[in-house]
Design a protein around this motif. Structure first.
Motif, PDB file in Angstrom:
ATOM      1  N   ILE A  68       0.870  -1.184   0.000  1.00  0.00           N
ATOM      2  CA  ILE A  68       0.000   0.000   0.000  1.00  0.00           C
ATOM      3  C   ILE A  68       0.903   1.230   0.000  1.00  0.00           C
ATOM      4  CG2 ILE A  68      -1.843   1.210   1.254  1.00  0.00           C
ATOM      5  CD1 ILE A  68      -2.721  -1.584   0.791  1.00  0.00           C
ATOM      6  N   LYS A  69       0.804   2.037  -1.037  1.00  0.00           N
ATOM      7  CA  LYS A  69       1.709   3.192  -1.139  1.00  0.00           C
ATOM      8  C   LYS A  69       0.943   4.505  -1.189  1.00  0.00           C
ATOM      9  CE  LYS A  69       6.257   2.530  -3.060  1.00  0.00           C
ATOM     10  NZ  LYS A  69       7.094   2.586  -4.228  1.00  0.00           N
ATOM     11  N   GLY A  70       1.238   5.391  -0.243  1.00  0.00           N
ATOM     12  CA  GLY A  70       0.793   6.773  -0.337  1.00  0.00           C
ATOM     13  C   GLY A  70      -0.669   7.059  -0.076  1.00  0.00           C
ATOM     14  N   ILE A  71      -1.477   6.048   0.228  1.00  0.00           N
ATOM     15  CA  ILE A  71      -2.903   6.331   0.367  1.00  0.00           C
ATOM     16  C   ILE A  71      -3.396   6.302   1.810  1.00  0.00           C
ATOM     17  CG2 ILE A  71      -3.565   5.636  -1.981  1.00  0.00           C
ATOM     18  CD1 ILE A  71      -4.414   2.943  -0.861  1.00  0.00           C
ATOM     19  N   MET A  72      -2.519   5.996   2.733  1.00  0.00           N
ATOM     20  CA  MET A  72      -2.939   6.101   4.136  1.00  0.00           C
ATOM     21  C   MET A  72      -1.772   6.523   5.010  1.00  0.00           C
ATOM     22  SD  MET A  72      -3.532   2.169   5.365  1.00  0.00           S
ATOM     23  CE  MET A  72      -3.359   2.541   7.126  1.00  0.00           C
ATOM     24  N   LYS A  73      -2.142   7.072   6.184  1.00  0.00           N
ATOM     25  CA  LYS A  73      -1.062   7.497   7.080  1.00  0.00           C
ATOM     26  C   LYS A  73      -0.798   6.405   8.097  1.00  0.00           C
ATOM     27  CE  LYS A  73      -3.780  10.304  10.340  1.00  0.00           C
ATOM     28  NZ  LYS A  73      -3.451   9.727  11.645  1.00  0.00           N
ATOM     29  N   CYS A  74       0.391   6.434   8.690  1.00  0.00           N
ATOM     30  CA  CYS A  74       0.753   5.420   9.683  1.00  0.00           C
ATOM     31  C   CYS A  74       0.026   5.714  10.992  1.00  0.00           C
ATOM     32  CB  CYS A  74       2.266   5.415   9.896  1.00  0.00           C
ATOM     33  SG  CYS A  74       2.788   4.148  11.072  1.00  0.00           S
ATOM     34  N   ALA A  75      -0.473   4.647  11.636  1.00  0.00           N
ATOM     35  CA  ALA A  75      -1.222   4.805  12.891  1.00  0.00           C
ATOM     36  C   ALA A  75      -0.305   5.176  14.057  1.00  0.00           C
ATOM     37  CB  ALA A  75      -1.950   3.505  13.199  1.00  0.00           C
ATOM     38  N   ASN A  76       0.999   5.053  13.846  1.00  0.00           N
ATOM     39  CA  ASN A  76       1.954   5.364  14.916  1.00  0.00           C
ATOM     40  C   ASN A  76       2.291   6.862  14.877  1.00  0.00           C
ATOM     41  OD1 ASN A  76       4.132   5.607  16.606  1.00  0.00           O
ATOM     42  ND2 ASN A  76       5.508   4.321  15.387  1.00  0.00           N
ATOM     43  N   PRO A  77       1.838   7.639  15.890  1.00  0.00           N
ATOM     44  CA  PRO A  77       2.133   9.075  15.851  1.00  0.00           C
ATOM     45  C   PRO A  77       3.633   9.372  15.887  1.00  0.00           C
ATOM     46  CG  PRO A  77       1.042   8.450  17.927  1.00  0.00           C
ATOM     47  CD  PRO A  77       1.076   7.229  17.071  1.00  0.00           C
ATOM     48  N   GLY A  78       4.422   8.423  16.383  1.00  0.00           N
ATOM     49  CA  GLY A  78       5.877   8.632  16.461  1.00  0.00           C
ATOM     50  C   GLY A  78       6.607   8.269  15.177  1.00  0.00           C
ATOM     51  N   SER A 137      -1.674  -9.459   6.326  1.00  0.00           N
ATOM     52  CA  SER A 137      -2.841 -10.335   6.251  1.00  0.00           C
ATOM     53  C   SER A 137      -3.973  -9.547   5.597  1.00  0.00           C
ATOM     54  CB  SER A 137      -3.226 -10.787   7.665  1.00  0.00           C
ATOM     55  OG  SER A 137      -4.614 -11.003   7.751  1.00  0.00           O
ATOM     56  N   LYS A 138      -4.763 -10.255   4.775  1.00  0.00           N
ATOM     57  CA  LYS A 138      -5.875  -9.573   4.097  1.00  0.00           C
ATOM     58  C   LYS A 138      -7.189  -9.784   4.843  1.00  0.00           C
ATOM     59  CE  LYS A 138      -3.680  -9.290  -0.372  1.00  0.00           C
ATOM     60  NZ  LYS A 138      -3.730  -9.389  -1.816  1.00  0.00           N
ATOM     61  N   LYS A 139      -7.237 -10.765   5.737  1.00  0.00           N
ATOM     62  CA  LYS A 139      -8.440 -11.026   6.515  1.00  0.00           C
ATOM     63  C   LYS A 139      -8.090 -11.371   7.948  1.00  0.00           C
ATOM     64  CE  LYS A 139     -12.376 -12.362   3.780  1.00  0.00           C
ATOM     65  NZ  LYS A 139     -13.044 -13.427   3.057  1.00  0.00           N
ATOM     66  N   PRO A 140      -8.205 -10.486   8.896  1.00  0.00           N
ATOM     67  CA  PRO A 140      -8.533  -9.073   8.736  1.00  0.00           C
ATOM     68  C   PRO A 140      -7.335  -8.317   8.154  1.00  0.00           C
ATOM     69  CG  PRO A 140      -7.919  -9.524  11.005  1.00  0.00           C
ATOM     70  CD  PRO A 140      -7.856 -10.831  10.272  1.00  0.00           C
ATOM     71  N   ILE A 141      -7.593  -7.163   7.580  1.00  0.00           N
ATOM     72  CA  ILE A 141      -6.491  -6.414   6.968  1.00  0.00           C
ATOM     73  C   ILE A 141      -5.491  -5.989   8.043  1.00  0.00           C
ATOM     74  CG2 ILE A 141      -5.848  -4.363   5.642  1.00  0.00           C
ATOM     75  CD1 ILE A 141      -8.511  -4.545   4.244  1.00  0.00           C
ATOM     76  N   THR A 142      -4.251  -6.451   7.889  1.00  0.00           N
ATOM     77  CA  THR A 142      -3.194  -6.130   8.847  1.00  0.00           C
ATOM     78  C   THR A 142      -2.009  -5.594   8.057  1.00  0.00           C
ATOM     79  OG1 THR A 142      -3.965  -8.012  10.145  1.00  0.00           O
ATOM     80  CG2 THR A 142      -1.841  -7.084  10.759  1.00  0.00           C
ATOM     81  N   VAL A 145      -7.329   0.478  10.056  1.00  0.00           N
ATOM     82  CA  VAL A 145      -7.096   0.923   8.685  1.00  0.00           C
ATOM     83  C   VAL A 145      -8.025   2.071   8.285  1.00  0.00           C
ATOM     84  CG1 VAL A 145      -7.066   0.178   6.280  1.00  0.00           C
ATOM     85  CG2 VAL A 145      -6.162  -1.327   8.042  1.00  0.00           C
ATOM     86  N   ALA A 146      -9.334   1.879   8.521  1.00  0.00           N
ATOM     87  CA  ALA A 146     -10.331   2.821   7.993  1.00  0.00           C
ATOM     88  C   ALA A 146     -10.048   4.269   8.403  1.00  0.00           C
ATOM     89  CB  ALA A 146     -11.723   2.413   8.454  1.00  0.00           C
ATOM     90  N   ASP A 147      -9.629   4.476   9.652  1.00  0.00           N
ATOM     91  CA  ASP A 147      -9.417   5.848  10.129  1.00  0.00           C
ATOM     92  C   ASP A 147      -8.177   6.487   9.520  1.00  0.00           C
ATOM     93  OD1 ASP A 147     -11.633   5.696  11.641  1.00  0.00           O
ATOM     94  OD2 ASP A 147     -10.583   5.195  13.515  1.00  0.00           O
ATOM     95  N   ASN A 148      -7.301   5.677   8.948  1.00  0.00           N
ATOM     96  CA  ASN A 148      -6.032   6.224   8.463  1.00  0.00           C
ATOM     97  C   ASN A 148      -5.939   6.371   6.943  1.00  0.00           C
ATOM     98  OD1 ASN A 148      -4.710   6.538  11.043  1.00  0.00           O
ATOM     99  ND2 ASN A 148      -4.786   4.310  11.165  1.00  0.00           N
ATOM    100  N   VAL A 149      -6.945   5.874   6.236  1.00  0.00           N
ATOM    101  CA  VAL A 149      -6.967   6.070   4.775  1.00  0.00           C
ATOM    102  C   VAL A 149      -7.276   7.537   4.516  1.00  0.00           C
ATOM    103  CG1 VAL A 149      -8.106   5.410   2.618  1.00  0.00           C
ATOM    104  CG2 VAL A 149      -7.717   3.698   4.385  1.00  0.00           C
ATOM    105  N   ARG A 150      -6.561   8.128   3.561  1.00  0.00           N
ATOM    106  CA  ARG A 150      -6.826   9.555   3.319  1.00  0.00           C
ATOM    107  C   ARG A 150      -6.997   9.841   1.839  1.00  0.00           C
ATOM    108  NH1 ARG A 150      -0.847  11.273   5.461  1.00  0.00           N
ATOM    109  NH2 ARG A 150       0.315  10.058   3.970  1.00  0.00           N
TER     110      ARG A 150
END
Lengths: 151, 311
Positions: free
Chosen positions: A101-111, A128-133, A146-151
């Motif tokens: 996955i390139k460029g379409i979501m931000k990392c969940a790690n604030p650091g 993993s694709k089920k669940p998406i990891t 994932v959902a909250d970090n897709v932009r």
């Protein structure tokens, strides 16, 4: 005879089997807001034989690019895409979660360095694709949020 | 082997196979007399190391400096970002692109996780990660492995008890995975809130190991061959009284060492803040200062391999 709550479209895209409650998020990530010139129909909480409930989005006069399809796959992996040309379904397929996955979501790690002001695209390996990891290529953080970090 | 190391970035211990790590450790052994100043070397003469430390560090920075200098190379860089263009808001990417043209290899310590991978992305020269936030610190892992191997002749088969902050401790995660890869038996001792994260445990179990989890050091210390102690940070506890209680439970002193194996070795990545009483320093078990020294030969071996002076 079937009763249609929303009429068929002539040209455009129908995104069906969206996870229930995710329709507005789908519109947001593909950049559909108040600036479009054609009709956009949103159906939320529609009965579904497969999943119980689903959302549907119909966008007239618009076809989606591969990056937009990847984004939809991340937040709704079972979504189907119907490309409509002259009232007919010209193409129909289920979205597919890519391996990278390139460029379409931000990392969940604030650091993570990618959340700083650095000129770099985010990159994740799909573990993993089920669940998406996903694992961030930069900070190694593994996430299922994932959902909250897709932009 | 040389072709696999020359020009290679050293970002995460996961980038290395067991054979590659063993090769580094063997070469590090040969570097010891040079690291001690007993022999001279000009192996890296004419080479320049760019040392970019965005965070304070004593051991890591000085041992990289010592390693490069002992091999005849030179070091330039900074040990704090204030005053540098960084303080003016320059991105890491821009700093790296600039430093890349001044030196032959870059060593980076940065508070943000993933910074070394980003630097490697922008640099043409090899990048060595000297610690990125709570992320990876591969050369620390290598020197820890080197210390165990040197003291115990092999890593495999040793019972390594790791105690302290296993949740946030930077060195613990990559070390425990590497120890499992080398066939050590692991026990994790920590208060429940600071135990080893599940994903690391899972990674170790996937290698065919079954580590023990314990909340009591007294219960497991008798069977330990290696005791690896890490710092428990006060700021992890909302209640100072709770911190005092926990820190006291995991403090290593002479009383705690009463019934341990005669050849138990005690390691600590340092700095220590009360986890090991100073009275332990004089015992036959203490190895943390030797461990700190071992950073020099291990980093010499890596610099030599990556810059192509060693094969």
């Amino acid at each position: 005879m079937k009763e249609f709550k929303v009429t068929p479209i002539r040209n455009g895209t129908v995104i069906d089997h969206i996870n229930v409650g995710m329709a507005l998020k789908v519109l947001k990530i593909i950049g559909v807001g108040g600036n479009v010139n054609s009709t956009v129909s949103v159906l939320m909480h529609v009965p579904s034989k497969k999943a119980g409930w689903k959302d549907i989005v119909k966008i007239e006069d618009r076809e989606l690019d591969p990056k937009e399809l990847d984004k939809i796959a991340l937040i709704s992996p079972n979504a189907t895409i119907n490309i409509i040309r002259d009232y007919n379904v010209a193409e129909k397929f289920v979205v597919e979660v890519p391996n990278i996955i390139k460029g379409i979501m931000k990392c969940a790690n604030p650091g993570c360095i990618t959340n700083q002001n650095e000129p770099v695209e985010t990159e994740f390996v799909v573990e993993s694709k089920k669940p998406i990891t996903l694992r961030c290529v930069y900070c190694d953080r593994v996430t299922t949020e994932v959902a909250d970090n897709v932009r | 082997m040389s072709t696999t190391f020359r020009g290679m970035d050293v970002v995460s211990i996961r980038d290395f196979s067991r054979e590659q790590i063993e090769h580094v450790l063997k070469l590090a052994e040969k570097m010891v007399p040079i690291a001690k100043g007993e022999e001279r070397s000009v192996l890296l003469e004419g080479h320049v190391l760019g040392s970019l430390f965005y965070e304070p560090s004593t051991r890591t920075r000085l041992s990289f400096d010592a390693a490069m200098t002992r091999l005849g190379g030179r070091v330039l860089g900074f040990d704090q970002p204030t005053g540098a263009s960084v303080a003016k808001g320059e991105t890491l990417a821009d700093t790296i692109k600039m430093v890349d043209s001044y030196c032959d290899i870059i060593v980076l310590r940065h508070p943000q996780e993933g910074a070394a991978r980003l630097a490697a992305h922008f640099a043409n020269r090899p990048v060595i990660n000297a610690g990125d936030g709570a992320g990876q610190h591969p050369t620390q892992t290598m020197l820890d492995l080197f210390t165990i191997r040197k003291e115990k002749k092999s890593i495999e088969g040793n019972h390594v008890v790791i105690v302290g902050d296993l949740k946030y401790g930077r060195t613990v995660h990559s070390l425990s995975e590497a120890l499992a890869m080398f066939g050590a038996q692991l026990t994790f001792v920590a208060p429940p809130t600071l135990q080893i994260p599940k994903e690391h445990l899972k990674a170790i179990e996937e290698m065919g190991h079954k580590p023990k989890i314990s909340g009591s050091l007294e219960e497991v210390i008798k069977d330990a061959d290696v005791l690896y102690v890490t710092r428990i940070q006060k700021e992890r506890f909302p209640d100072p009284a709770e911190y005092q209680k926990v820190a006291g439970t995991f403090r290593i002193d002479l009383a705690m060492l009463k019934d341990v194996k005669k050849d138990l070795i005690i390691m600590h990545p340092l700095p220590r803040v009360g986890e090991i009483a100073p009275e332990v320093d004089a015992t036959e078990h203490a190895r943390y200062f030797e461990q700190a020294f071992n950073g020099v030969p291990v980093r010499m071996a890596l610099l030599g391999l990556v810059l192509g002076g060693l094969k």
